[in-house]
Scaffold this active site. Sequence first.
Site, PDB file in Angstrom:
ATOM      1  CD  GLN A  64      24.356   1.176  -1.234  1.00  0.00           C
ATOM      2  OE1 GLN A  64      23.793   2.256  -1.061  1.00  0.00           O
ATOM      3  NE2 GLN A  64      23.867   0.262  -2.052  1.00  0.00           N
ATOM      4  CG  ASP A 105      25.336  -2.472  -9.811  1.00  0.00           C
ATOM      5  OD1 ASP A 105      26.351  -2.500  -9.095  1.00  0.00           O
ATOM      6  OD2 ASP A 105      24.279  -1.927  -9.472  1.00  0.00           O
ATOM      7  CG  ASN A 115      26.814   2.162 -10.442  1.00  0.00           C
ATOM      8  OD1 ASN A 115      27.213   1.091 -10.003  1.00  0.00           O
ATOM      9  ND2 ASN A 115      27.147   3.306  -9.884  1.00  0.00           N
ATOM     10  CE  LYS A 116      24.553  -0.813  -5.700  1.00  0.00           C
ATOM     11  NZ  LYS A 116      25.215  -1.615  -6.736  1.00  0.00           N
TER      12      LYS A 116
END
Length: 174
Positions: A64, A105, A115-116
């Site tokens: 991403q 997230d 988060n990621k």
Amino acid sequence: MSGNRRSRFEVLPATPEKLSILTHCNAGALATAGYGTALGVVRSAWREQRLARVYADETRPRLQGAKLTAWECVQEGIPVTLITDSMAAHCMKCGLVNAVVVGADRIAANGDVANKIGTYSLALVAKAHNIPFFVAAPLSTVDFNLATGSEIPIEERDPNEIYAMGDTIITPTG
């Protein structure tokens, strides 16, 4: 505030005239609509002429950062350097990064952030190098029904995402 947590009103150490910010994943207009969260901070710093460069982690396995964050920066004329996820610590050690800004997230009621994958290790490395680490997220990301981060469900992805790049298998079978 307890322990290592910073009050949001605490004055941060002096920073250079122009910052170099490291990001992870994509928290720009493509992911959050509008101005973006973490990339919104980057955009604001750029418009205020306080940004020298963005270091965008590729953010494996979905890339991403490479596909989205770098693209958004290029579209706005923001200087961006794409780095592999494993380069972040080296960039910090070499003094190339003044701050890390990521999205989230989900955030638990106590402030724990999910988060990621890779965000946690970035936070640890930033702390080791005394580099400010910020999470930019809207209030809607906070889940007041979850007391701590241990209650945040963690997404588990298809293992094939790391075995292949598109249709090309990049690992040994099995």
